[in-house]
Design a protein around this motif. Structure first.
Motif, PDB file in Angstrom:
ATOM      1  N   ILE A 156       0.946   8.157  13.449  1.00 58.08           N
ATOM      2  CA  ILE A 156       1.426   9.043  14.511  1.00 58.08           C
ATOM      3  C   ILE A 156       2.867   9.478  14.266  1.00 58.08           C
ATOM      4  O   ILE A 156       3.271  10.596  14.594  1.00 58.08           O
ATOM      5  N   TYR A 157       3.674   8.607  13.606  1.00 58.29           N
ATOM      6  CA  TYR A 157       5.069   8.945  13.334  1.00 58.29           C
ATOM      7  C   TYR A 157       5.195   9.904  12.156  1.00 58.29           C
ATOM      8  O   TYR A 157       6.114  10.720  12.114  1.00 58.29           O
ATOM      9  N   GLU A 158       4.293   9.786  11.219  1.00 54.54           N
ATOM     10  CA  GLU A 158       4.291  10.748  10.122  1.00 54.54           C
ATOM     11  C   GLU A 158       3.859  12.119  10.630  1.00 54.54           C
ATOM     12  O   GLU A 158       4.407  13.150  10.228  1.00 54.54           O
ATOM     13  N   GLN A 159       2.909  12.143  11.547  1.00 53.68           N
ATOM     14  CA  GLN A 159       2.438  13.412  12.110  1.00 53.68           C
ATOM     15  C   GLN A 159       3.507  14.089  12.958  1.00 53.68           C
ATOM     16  O   GLN A 159       3.696  15.303  12.886  1.00 53.68           O
ATOM     17  N   LYS A 160       4.205  13.286  13.757  1.00 55.30           N
ATOM     18  CA  LYS A 160       5.165  13.872  14.705  1.00 55.30           C
ATOM     19  C   LYS A 160       6.539  14.127  14.086  1.00 55.30           C
ATOM     20  O   LYS A 160       7.169  15.147  14.364  1.00 55.30           O
ATOM     21  N   TYR A 161       7.010  13.185  13.251  1.00 56.39           N
ATOM     22  CA  TYR A 161       8.374  13.275  12.740  1.00 56.39           C
ATOM     23  C   TYR A 161       8.442  13.444  11.220  1.00 56.39           C
ATOM     24  O   TYR A 161       9.541  13.515  10.667  1.00 56.39           O
ATOM     25  N   GLY A 162       7.311  13.454  10.543  1.00 59.63           N
ATOM     26  CA  GLY A 162       7.332  13.475   9.085  1.00 59.63           C
ATOM     27  C   GLY A 162       7.867  12.184   8.508  1.00 59.63           C
ATOM     28  O   GLY A 162       8.406  12.168   7.393  1.00 59.63           O
ATOM     29  N   ASN A 163       7.703  11.082   9.254  1.00 60.24           N
ATOM     30  CA  ASN A 163       8.254   9.783   8.851  1.00 60.24           C
ATOM     31  C   ASN A 163       7.112   8.856   8.421  1.00 60.24           C
ATOM     32  O   ASN A 163       6.384   8.339   9.270  1.00 60.24           O
ATOM     33  N   PRO A 164       6.978   8.604   7.115  1.00 60.60           N
ATOM     34  CA  PRO A 164       5.905   7.732   6.633  1.00 60.60           C
ATOM     35  C   PRO A 164       6.303   6.260   6.569  1.00 60.60           C
ATOM     36  O   PRO A 164       5.534   5.435   6.055  1.00 60.60           O
ATOM     37  N   ASN A 165       7.485   5.929   7.073  1.00 61.19           N
ATOM     38  CA  ASN A 165       8.041   4.583   6.876  1.00 61.19           C
ATOM     39  C   ASN A 165       7.994   3.696   8.105  1.00 61.19           C
ATOM     40  O   ASN A 165       8.736   2.723   8.202  1.00 61.19           O
ATOM     41  N   GLN A 166       7.110   4.033   9.047  1.00 60.98           N
ATOM     42  CA  GLN A 166       6.756   3.072  10.094  1.00 60.98           C
ATOM     43  C   GLN A 166       5.612   2.241   9.515  1.00 60.98           C
ATOM     44  O   GLN A 166       4.452   2.651   9.513  1.00 60.98           O
ATOM     45  N   ASN A 176      12.083   7.635  14.920  1.00 58.67           N
ATOM     46  CA  ASN A 176      12.484   9.036  15.006  1.00 58.67           C
ATOM     47  C   ASN A 176      13.758   9.156  14.170  1.00 58.67           C
ATOM     48  O   ASN A 176      14.823   8.717  14.601  1.00 58.67           O
ATOM     49  N   PRO A 177      13.691   9.695  12.966  1.00 63.62           N
ATOM     50  CA  PRO A 177      14.844   9.679  12.055  1.00 63.62           C
ATOM     51  C   PRO A 177      16.112  10.300  12.628  1.00 63.62           C
ATOM     52  O   PRO A 177      17.203  10.064  12.111  1.00 63.62           O
ATOM     53  N   ASN A 178      15.983  11.078  13.684  1.00 55.92           N
ATOM     54  CA  ASN A 178      17.154  11.713  14.285  1.00 55.92           C
ATOM     55  C   ASN A 178      17.802  10.870  15.374  1.00 55.92           C
ATOM     56  O   ASN A 178      18.798  11.276  15.953  1.00 55.92           O
ATOM     57  N   ARG A 179      17.227   9.690  15.646  1.00 55.70           N
ATOM     58  CA  ARG A 179      17.720   8.908  16.778  1.00 55.70           C
ATOM     59  C   ARG A 179      17.865   7.431  16.437  1.00 55.70           C
ATOM     60  O   ARG A 179      17.342   6.551  17.101  1.00 55.70           O
TER      61      ARG A 179
END
Length: 219
Positions: A201-211, A167-170
């Protein structure tokens, strides 16, 4: 010696700061994932990651940093034997309870950096969110050891938070969100890359493709 008993050499030298950080976490999905959205993410994330794994029927599996058993219970349901390791005793106790109906698991409380296992013991090593808590030199050492612990053509799967937190904000302490090239360069001389991708799931929820995740085979 019982069939699944191993000769482990447990040494001292745990990083107390990291250990204390994890001892303060709850022995549940929220504690493991360090994310207030864990209850929402847990099942979807595990199902997705499991879908990327190879066939483990009849395999000997090593799971460092196994935590409370989010993945251990799956491994125990398909593999011949699973060795789950974590350096937080309450996590391993929870893991044991989750695996109480399984008779093919070994649980050890120790720091994976202090673990000495005979060479070519395992068919598969699974690492989830471990390297980001280690220093560069520790990862190099552990990478060499994983290579040694694997049988010829053994498989190594790992998943990491690269570039930023899941979660890029945390973002939280004791973490190194590395460029994925670091891991590729580290492993290229000892392993063949079979497949790789990101945890969607992280790209879908947080826009984070780097998991990111990788599946390697020992050369």
């Amino acid at each position: 010696m019982p069939k699944y008993e191993m000769e482990f050499s447990i040494m001292c030298g745990n990083d107390n700061e990291r250990l204390n950080f994890w001892k303060q976490k709850n022995d549940d999905a929220t504690g493991m994932m360090c994310n207030p959205d864990a209850l929402e993410l847990d099942v979807s994330e595990r199902s997705e990651i499991i879908s990327y794994l190879p066939d483990l029927k009849g395999k000997q599996v090593l799971e460092p940093a196994a935590g409370i058993g989010r993945f251990t219970t799956y491994f125990a349901s398909v593999a011949e034997h699973v060795t789950a390791i974590d350096f937080v005793d309450k996590f391993i106790e929870k893991n044991k309870k989750e695996c109480s109906n399984c008779f093919n698991t070994t649980h050890l409380v120790t720091n994976v950096m202090d673990l000495n296992i005979e060479n070519e013991r395992f068919d598969f090593v699974f690492v989830n969110w471990l390297f980001m808590y280690l220093k560069d030199d520790e990862i190099r050492i552990l990478g060499d050891r994983i290579y040694q612990w694997l049988k010829p053509e053994g498989l190594f799967f790992f998943r990491e938070s690269c570039v930023s937190a899941s979660n890029p904000n945390r973002a939280h302490p004791h973490t190194h969100y590395r460029d994925p090239k670091f891991y590729a360069d580290l492993l290229m001389t000892k392993f063949i890359l079979l497949s790789q991708g990101n945890v969607a799931i992280y790209e879908q929820k947080y826009g984070n493709p780097n998991q990111l995740w990788w599946l390697y085979q020992k050369i």
